[in-house]
Design a protein around this motif. Structure first.
Motif, PDB file in Angstrom:
ATOM      1  N   HIS A  20       0.703   0.019  -0.869  1.00 30.30           N
ATOM      2  CA  HIS A  20       1.555   0.433  -1.943  1.00 30.30           C
ATOM      3  C   HIS A  20       2.585   1.535  -1.619  1.00 30.30           C
ATOM      4  O   HIS A  20       2.475   2.102  -0.382  1.00 30.30           O
ATOM      5  CB  HIS A  20       0.592   1.186  -2.911  1.00 30.30           C
ATOM      6  CG  HIS A  20      -0.256   0.189  -3.540  1.00 30.30           C
ATOM      7  ND1 HIS A  20      -1.078  -0.294  -3.369  1.00 30.30           N
ATOM      8  CD2 HIS A  20      -0.041  -0.204  -5.014  1.00 30.30           C
ATOM      9  CE1 HIS A  20      -1.935  -1.073  -4.271  1.00 30.30           C
ATOM     10  NE2 HIS A  20      -1.184  -0.958  -5.276  1.00 30.30           N
ATOM     11  N   ILE A  21       3.649   1.615  -2.277  1.00 29.81           N
ATOM     12  CA  ILE A  21       4.765   2.655  -2.135  1.00 29.81           C
ATOM     13  C   ILE A  21       4.579   3.732  -3.056  1.00 29.81           C
ATOM     14  O   ILE A  21       4.838   3.621  -4.140  1.00 29.81           O
ATOM     15  CB  ILE A  21       6.008   1.865  -1.837  1.00 29.81           C
ATOM     16  CG1 ILE A  21       6.137   0.855  -0.779  1.00 29.81           C
ATOM     17  CG2 ILE A  21       7.098   2.906  -1.605  1.00 29.81           C
ATOM     18  CD1 ILE A  21       7.410   0.092  -0.717  1.00 29.81           C
ATOM     19  N   ASP A  22       4.265   4.854  -2.393  1.00 30.08           N
ATOM     20  CA  ASP A  22       4.408   6.132  -3.333  1.00 30.08           C
ATOM     21  C   ASP A  22       3.363   5.821  -4.636  1.00 30.08           C
ATOM     22  O   ASP A  22       3.730   6.119  -5.842  1.00 30.08           O
ATOM     23  CB  ASP A  22       5.817   6.827  -4.099  1.00 30.08           C
ATOM     24  CG  ASP A  22       6.821   7.019  -3.001  1.00 30.08           C
ATOM     25  OD1 ASP A  22       6.017   7.305  -1.846  1.00 30.08           O
ATOM     26  OD2 ASP A  22       7.844   7.101  -3.272  1.00 30.08           O
ATOM     27  N   PRO A  23       2.193   5.333  -4.423  1.00 29.25           N
ATOM     28  CA  PRO A  23       1.100   5.049  -5.340  1.00 29.25           C
ATOM     29  C   PRO A  23       0.846   6.436  -6.203  1.00 29.25           C
ATOM     30  O   PRO A  23       0.725   7.332  -5.682  1.00 29.25           O
ATOM     31  CB  PRO A  23       0.094   4.290  -4.654  1.00 29.25           C
ATOM     32  CG  PRO A  23       0.048   4.851  -3.243  1.00 29.25           C
ATOM     33  CD  PRO A  23       1.383   5.065  -2.875  1.00 29.25           C
ATOM     34  N   VAL A  24       0.642   6.077  -7.554  1.00 28.94           N
ATOM     35  CA  VAL A  24       0.343   7.193  -8.362  1.00 28.94           C
ATOM     36  C   VAL A  24      -1.300   7.572  -8.525  1.00 28.94           C
ATOM     37  O   VAL A  24      -1.718   8.563  -9.140  1.00 28.94           O
ATOM     38  CB  VAL A  24       0.846   6.805  -9.704  1.00 28.94           C
ATOM     39  CG1 VAL A  24       2.212   6.744  -9.899  1.00 28.94           C
ATOM     40  CG2 VAL A  24      -0.004   5.515 -10.448  1.00 28.94           C
ATOM     41  N   ARG A  25      -2.145   6.706  -7.836  1.00 26.63           N
ATOM     42  CA  ARG A  25      -3.325   7.038  -7.583  1.00 26.63           C
ATOM     43  C   ARG A  25      -4.046   6.536  -6.185  1.00 26.63           C
ATOM     44  O   ARG A  25      -3.225   5.908  -5.587  1.00 26.63           O
ATOM     45  CB  ARG A  25      -4.209   6.154  -8.767  1.00 26.63           C
ATOM     46  CG  ARG A  25      -4.276   5.003  -8.779  1.00 26.63           C
ATOM     47  CD  ARG A  25      -5.001   4.113  -9.943  1.00 26.63           C
ATOM     48  NE  ARG A  25      -4.178   4.493 -11.256  1.00 26.63           N
ATOM     49  CZ  ARG A  25      -4.101   3.907 -12.268  1.00 26.63           C
ATOM     50  NH1 ARG A  25      -5.114   2.779 -12.454  1.00 26.63           N
ATOM     51  NH2 ARG A  25      -3.314   4.057 -13.286  1.00 26.63           N
ATOM     52  N   PRO A  26      -5.345   7.129  -5.743  1.00 31.22           N
ATOM     53  CA  PRO A  26      -5.414   6.796  -4.496  1.00 31.22           C
ATOM     54  C   PRO A  26      -5.698   5.081  -4.240  1.00 31.22           C
ATOM     55  O   PRO A  26      -6.176   4.593  -4.988  1.00 31.22           O
ATOM     56  CB  PRO A  26      -7.008   7.377  -4.328  1.00 31.22           C
ATOM     57  CG  PRO A  26      -6.701   8.650  -5.190  1.00 31.22           C
ATOM     58  CD  PRO A  26      -6.088   7.944  -6.242  1.00 31.22           C
ATOM     59  N   VAL A  27      -5.129   4.822  -2.910  1.00 32.05           N
ATOM     60  CA  VAL A  27      -5.309   3.374  -2.393  1.00 32.05           C
ATOM     61  C   VAL A  27      -5.669   3.212  -1.215  1.00 32.05           C
ATOM     62  O   VAL A  27      -5.773   4.272  -0.323  1.00 32.05           O
ATOM     63  CB  VAL A  27      -3.925   2.648  -2.832  1.00 32.05           C
ATOM     64  CG1 VAL A  27      -3.400   2.624  -4.233  1.00 32.05           C
ATOM     65  CG2 VAL A  27      -2.786   3.265  -1.949  1.00 32.05           C
ATOM     66  N   ASP A  28      -5.937   1.950  -0.644  1.00 31.36           N
ATOM     67  CA  ASP A  28      -6.314   2.014   0.721  1.00 31.36           C
ATOM     68  C   ASP A  28      -5.253   2.192   1.636  1.00 31.36           C
ATOM     69  O   ASP A  28      -5.303   2.783   2.702  1.00 31.36           O
ATOM     70  CB  ASP A  28      -6.763   0.503   1.155  1.00 31.36           C
ATOM     71  CG  ASP A  28      -8.350   0.351   0.351  1.00 31.36           C
ATOM     72  OD1 ASP A  28      -8.989   0.977  -0.013  1.00 31.36           O
ATOM     73  OD2 ASP A  28      -8.807  -0.772   0.026  1.00 31.36           O
TER      74      ASP A  28
END
Length: 340
Positions: A20-28
């Protein structure tokens, strides 16, 4: 549609790169464009960003802000899955980057936040040709045409000359804006000590550690009226706070692109609005879209519909992304205030 990007509840996602790019919630896996709070969040499994953005995230969130941090320099190429990823200067704040995804003959650029105006405190914007351009639109209305930074700084210095018995209290966001105001003051020939609210100290010290020359700066500490005739920088929220009363009757200034809007200036309590933005204005947004050569434009966080309409009038396919969780990065950071 871009073959390299899709939209998920977490934000922009590159399936082939599985990031993801600049995700708004935690990602892997996250690629972060810059350190402002609405783009750089803690809690991701792995983060890819410039060294300076990683350092800024560590300053703001602690060393354990993610599971694994990986540095990538400007122009360096890294293959994730079947996608070649590289970062390029965005001219927004120190360490800010555009993300280029390159695969199957398709080039997609995610701009993050960017500006084209010169800035003595960060690398200048680099134009990256592409097929799909994902652009911010914070100031995506024709009313927003930013004046020269030097002209706005001249207003501040003129006021200081007119009212030498008053402290000049300047609201400036902790990351990027405060340091730019200092840099522009130095470029204008101002050599005196500039005083800082405690919330601005760590990031200003970090800028200096990266070779950004800011001249003499000192913490305000417990000082107040004895700083008559001096320039003091503080987070915007402090302009109307009890903290500001220690300076007696200061001249209050606010540094932001939003100062073009009089109601915003009144809302901030700014007697001296300084139109100094770290985002592209309307003319630079339009110019950048044309200069990338992109046929498809995705528009995000800002006045999306106006810029989409302009793109369509100028022969570009465009769509608003309507993503939730992004703000003007300046506004998002304004609440991150420490005592001082």
């Amino acid at each position: 549609m871009s073959e390299l990007l899709t939209l998920t509840p977490e934000g922009l996602y590159a399936p082939e790169a599985d990031a993801h790019i600049d995700p708004v919630r935690p990602v892997d896996k996250a690629i972060i464009t810059h350190g402002h709070a609405d783009h750089a969040r803690a809690g991701h499994g792995a983060v890819l960003a410039t060294r300076q953005t990683l350092d800024i995230m560590a300053i703001r969130y602690g060393e354990d802000f993610c599971g694994q941090a990986q540095e990538i320099g400007y122009g360096e190429r890294l293959t994730l899955g079947g996608v070649e990823v590289s970062l390029h200067p965005a001219g927004h704040v120190l360490g800010s980057a555009q993300v280029l995804l390159n695969a199957t003959g398709q080039r997609t650029v995610v701009s993050g936040d960017y500006k084209r105006q010169a800035d003595p405190t960060c690398a200048p914007f680099e134009l990256v040709p592409c097929d799909t351009f994902v652009t911010e639109a914070t100031f995506g209305l024709p009313v927003f045409r930013h004046p020269l930074a030097s002209d706005e700084i001249a207003k501040l210095l003129s006021s200081l000359e007119l009212f030498p018995e008053q402290t000049h209290l300047v609201g400036a966001y902790a990351l990027g804006k405060a340091q730019r105001v200092i840099g522009e003051l130095r470029a204008a020939g101002y050599t005196k000590t500039i005083y800082l609210h405690g919330a601005l100290e760590k990031l200003t010290a970090y800028y200096e550690s990266q070779g950004i020359t800011l001249g003499p700066v000192e913490p305000v500490g417990k000082r107040g009226r004895e700083l008559a005739g001096e320039i003091v920088l503080c987070p915007p929220g402090q302009l109307a706070d009890r903290w500001a009363r220690r300076f007696g009757d200061p001249v209050t200034a606010m540094s932001s692109g939003w100062m073009r809007v009089r109601a915003r200036a009144r809302q901030r309590g700014a007697e001296l609005p300084l139109i100094l933005s770290d985002h592209a204005d309307w003319d630079d947004l339009c110019r950048t879209i044309l200069e990338t050569g992109a046929e498809q434009i995705w528009v995000t966080h800002g006045a999306e519909e106006a810029l989409v309409h302009w793109c369509e009038l100028n022969g570009r396919k465009a769509r608003p992304l309507n993503m939730i969780g992004y703000d003007d990065g300046e506004e998002a950071d304004s609440g991150m205030v420490a005592s001082g």
